[in-house]
Design a protein around this motif. Structure first.
Motif, PDB file in Angstrom:
ATOM      1  N   GLY A  93       0.844  -1.188   0.000  1.00  0.00           N
ATOM      2  CA  GLY A  93       0.000   0.000   0.000  1.00  0.00           C
ATOM      3  C   GLY A  93       0.874   1.231   0.000  1.00  0.00           C
ATOM      4  N   GLU A  94       0.309   2.350  -0.478  1.00  0.00           N
ATOM      5  CA  GLU A  94       1.102   3.590  -0.486  1.00  0.00           C
ATOM      6  C   GLU A  94       1.122   4.152   0.933  1.00  0.00           C
ATOM      7  N   ALA A  95       2.198   4.864   1.227  1.00  0.00           N
ATOM      8  CA  ALA A  95       2.290   5.522   2.523  1.00  0.00           C
ATOM      9  C   ALA A  95       1.070   6.426   2.683  1.00  0.00           C
ATOM     10  N   GLY A  96       0.470   6.388   3.834  1.00  0.00           N
ATOM     11  CA  GLY A  96      -0.688   7.237   4.096  1.00  0.00           C
ATOM     12  C   GLY A  96      -1.973   6.707   3.491  1.00  0.00           C
ATOM     13  N   GLY A  97      -1.920   5.558   2.807  1.00  0.00           N
ATOM     14  CA  GLY A  97      -3.123   5.029   2.179  1.00  0.00           C
ATOM     15  C   GLY A  97      -3.582   3.727   2.812  1.00  0.00           C
ATOM     16  N   VAL A  98      -4.612   3.159   2.205  1.00  0.00           N
ATOM     17  CA  VAL A  98      -5.206   1.913   2.680  1.00  0.00           C
ATOM     18  C   VAL A  98      -4.223   0.756   2.466  1.00  0.00           C
ATOM     19  N   VAL A  99      -4.246  -0.216   3.376  1.00  0.00           N
ATOM     20  CA  VAL A  99      -3.448  -1.433   3.203  1.00  0.00           C
ATOM     21  C   VAL A  99      -3.962  -2.202   1.995  1.00  0.00           C
ATOM     22  N   ARG A 100      -3.051  -2.775   1.206  1.00  0.00           N
ATOM     23  CA  ARG A 100      -3.449  -3.660   0.109  1.00  0.00           C
ATOM     24  C   ARG A 100      -2.721  -4.977   0.245  1.00  0.00           C
ATOM     25  N   ILE A 101      -3.450  -6.057   0.004  1.00  0.00           N
ATOM     26  CA  ILE A 101      -2.854  -7.389   0.152  1.00  0.00           C
ATOM     27  C   ILE A 101      -2.763  -8.029  -1.217  1.00  0.00           C
ATOM     28  N   GLY A 102      -1.547  -8.429  -1.598  1.00  0.00           N
ATOM     29  CA  GLY A 102      -1.323  -9.005  -2.921  1.00  0.00           C
ATOM     30  C   GLY A 102      -1.537 -10.507  -2.888  1.00  0.00           C
ATOM     31  N   LEU A 103      -2.439 -10.988  -3.746  1.00  0.00           N
ATOM     32  CA  LEU A 103      -2.699 -12.428  -3.850  1.00  0.00           C
ATOM     33  C   LEU A 103      -2.765 -12.786  -5.323  1.00  0.00           C
ATOM     34  N   GLY A 104      -1.901 -13.647  -5.781  1.00  0.00           N
ATOM     35  CA  GLY A 104      -1.967 -14.109  -7.163  1.00  0.00           C
ATOM     36  C   GLY A 104      -1.994 -12.973  -8.166  1.00  0.00           C
TER      37      GLY A 104
END
Ligand code: ADP
Ligand code: MG
Length: 605
Positions: A93-104
């Motif tokens: 995720g970008e600093a200051g932004g929402v968490v993103r989880i990478g899957l496939g």
């Protein structure tokens, strides 16, 4: 008009309940399971798997399988750095932004992943209502629970997850409040309730006061990394140490894990069990886990101290979470509070039951007393000099409103910045920033002339919206406060559309999942039979030569194809194992009946 349900969206397990004929009941699948493990796995082609099926992929496809998503709800990347390092999936995720989880090769936000779990619960509930012969089986509304300490961002993320799953989230309520509701404790005029929640990965203690239907959280405490997983890890380590330096595959370790969890669960009911072929007693088990259980007691004492209460001033103690099925846990909690805790309801179902009760109250208005909660933290805006001016104080009963008048500090100022903050401290820098927006278009006036009214409104879910109005010109601007780590409405909308596009691949996946679940049931039943104390005798006396071997081969074959996505092969091998074990099942059944009869005879003599 669709159906309304209550949902416990847990860190380890999630489940759904509804009110039938005035009483809450949980919804189970064909094999009687109510709990859906909160695990999601996404294939290369975008197909998603949930629950038990996703758990299976933890050992085969760890990088595409995520668990404990709840820990990331409403968080920014900076919030979760420490946590993310320990996990096999990619947290970005970008600093200051929402968490993103990478899957496939694809990225998902935590609300999106949670929505996959919620959609599975929705589907389960709909299948249940359809099977009951209900014409109107669609589930379109829900009450969802969250921990009492969840902040505005985490609550909003939970509500977004519901919306992405196609659910109108009627209300977000606190888990301890829900548990108290399931026990009907809202009907007490007044009293103090301690809710001890020991789950899979977290421990929470909440001290609530109920007064005429209003629940107030007096204090919460706990440990976000303390739960049943710790017992499992400790027992696995012990077994690994026993194996010496033998190199074990991820799958073998997973098998050991399964065996220790089985043993742990057995020992909640019985005094002894077998663990990987050896005798294992409750006394041994309790000695191993005692230090971990002890670690829950200090937070309890702290919460009591924060609430300004002695243990004897607590009127009711409620047990929540699968780990409170352990007798040692019940004993120690009982000793600490000096009273027997409530455990009449299943501790891992009680939160969902309470959510269903709340959903029913909202729909039918059947109870005169409206259930209310309080806001845990004060809300305000930034004023001159970096000071916070509080508009709604902590512990206000929600829904709540508050407003204050401000003016400009500069000549001919045509815009004012509104900076919304949450927390108890005086200075802006010590509070959590929730949102910023600007009221523009104020006609130029001398400083101090404009009259800007800032109004805060917290809805029943604890979610805030803010309105700023310049009263001389009736210029108005409203924002629903989207926390800094939240999704925009457009993002939520797009995710909802995405989920429809995947409906077809998801259907194929569902058939596969069902085949795998059936296979898993047969595998588990067979393995359980092998572990029976009477099995050695059966093998020697009742089985034909080569029969056990045949069963073992079928078991290996089925376990092997279960790793694949070949549904036909899984169905075929399930049948092979079913056929191979038919005779064994009969023998076991006959013996059990005989033993039971023999027991009766002894009594009758
Ligand atoms: P959460 O609320 O954290 O999502 P749960 O309340 O469902 O999770 O608790 C899950 C935990 O409870 C797991 O660690 C599981 O092994 C444990 N558990 C479930 N049943 C039992 C039992 N009979 N005895 C001991 N532990 C149990
Ligand atoms: Mg829970």
């Amino acid at each position: 008009m669709g159906k309304v349900v209550g949902i416990d969206l847990g860190t380890t397990n999630s489940l759904v309940a509804y009110v039938r004929d005035g009483a809450p009941v949980v919804i189970r699948d064909k094999s009687g399971d109510a709990l859906v493990p909160s695990v999601v796995s996404v294939d290369e082609d975008g197909t998603s798997y949930v629950g038990r099926e996703a758990v299976r992929r933890l050992s085969t496809d760890a990088a595409r399988t995520v668990y404990s998503v709840k820990r990331f709800m409403g968080k920014g990347v900076d919030d979760v750095q420490g946590e993310a390092r320990l996990l096999p999936f990619a947290v970005r995720g970008e600093a200051g932004g929402v968490v993103r989880i990478g899957l496939g090769g694809k990225e998902f936000t935590p609300p999106e992943l949670s929505s996959i779990i919620l959609r599975e619960l929705k589907r389960r509930a709909e299948a249940h209502f359809a099977a009951e012969g209900e014409f109107d089986f669609e589930v379109d509304r829900a009450v969802i629970t969250v921990p009492a300490y969840f902040n505005d961002a985490q609550r909003t993320a939970t509500r977004d997850a519901g919306r992405i799953a196609g659910l109108d989230v009627l209300r977000i309520i606190n888990e301890p409040t829900a548990a108290s509701l399931a026990y009907g404790l809202d009907k007490r005029h007044t009293g103090v309730i301690a809710v001890y929640d020991f789950g899979g990965g977290t421990f929470d203690i909440s001290i609530l006061r109920v007064e005429d239907g209003v629940f107030q959280v007096l204090a919460t405490n706990g440990d976000t990394h303390l739960g049943g997983d710790e017992f499992d890890a400790l027992l696995v380590q012990r077994e690994l140490a026993r194996c010496g330096d033998a190199m074990l595959s991820a799958e073998q370790i997973q098998d050991i894990r399964k065996a220790v969890i089985h043993a742990k669960i057995d020992l909640s009911d019985g005094e002894r069990t077998t663990l990987l072929g050896r005798d294992f007693t409750r006394v041994e088990f309790e000695a191993i886990i005692r230090p971990i259980v002890d670690r829950t007691l200090a937070p309890c004492r702290q919460a009591l101290a924060d609430a300004g209460l002695k243990p004897s001033e607590v009127d009711e103690v409620v047990l929540v979470g699968g780990s409170t099925r352990i007798p040692l846990v019940r004993r120690l909690v009982g000793e600490l509070f000096g009273r027997t805790p409530h455990s009449e309801l299943n501790p891992d179902e009680v939160v969902a039951l309470g959510a269903a009760v709340q959903a029913d109250i909202l729909m039918t208005g059947n109870r005169e007393m409206l259930l209310l909660d309080v806001t845990p933290l004060s809300l305000g805006i930034e004023t001159m000099g970096g000071v916070v001016s509080k508009i709604i104080l902590r512990n206000s009963t929600i829904p709540a409103t508050g407003s204050e008048m401000f003016t400009t500090g500069v000549e001919h100022q045509t815009a004012v910045d509104i900076h919304v903050l949450q927390g108890e401290r005086e200075l802006v820098q010590d509070n959590r920033s929730l949102a910023r927006f600007t009221l523009r278009g104020i006609p130029p006036m001398p400083a101090g002339m404009p009259r800007v009214q800032v109004q805060f409104q917290i809805d029943a879910n604890g979610i805030l919206s803010v309105t700023a109005t310049e009263l001389r010109t009736a210029l108005e601007q409203t924002v629903e406060v989207k926390p800094s780590y939240g999704l925009t409405d457009e993002e939520v909308e797009r995710m909802l559309i995405d989920s429809f596009e995947h409906a077809e691949t998801d259907f194929a996946a569902r058939l596969l999942i069902e085949a795998k679940n059936d296979a898993e049931s047969v595998v588990q039943a067979t393995e359980k039979t092998f572990r029976l104390p009477m099995f050695a005798e059966i093998a020697a006396e009742d089985l034909a030569p080569g029969e056990q071997k045949r069963i073992e081969q079928a078991l290996i074959g089925l376990k092997h194809v279960m790793q694949s996505s070949n549904r036909d092969a899984i169905l075929q091998w399930t049948k092979v194992l079913n056929d191979a074990t038919r005779h064994l099942a009969e023998v076991v059944m006959n013996r059990s009946v005989k033993e039971a009869l023999a027991g009766k005879n002894v009594e009758q003599i």
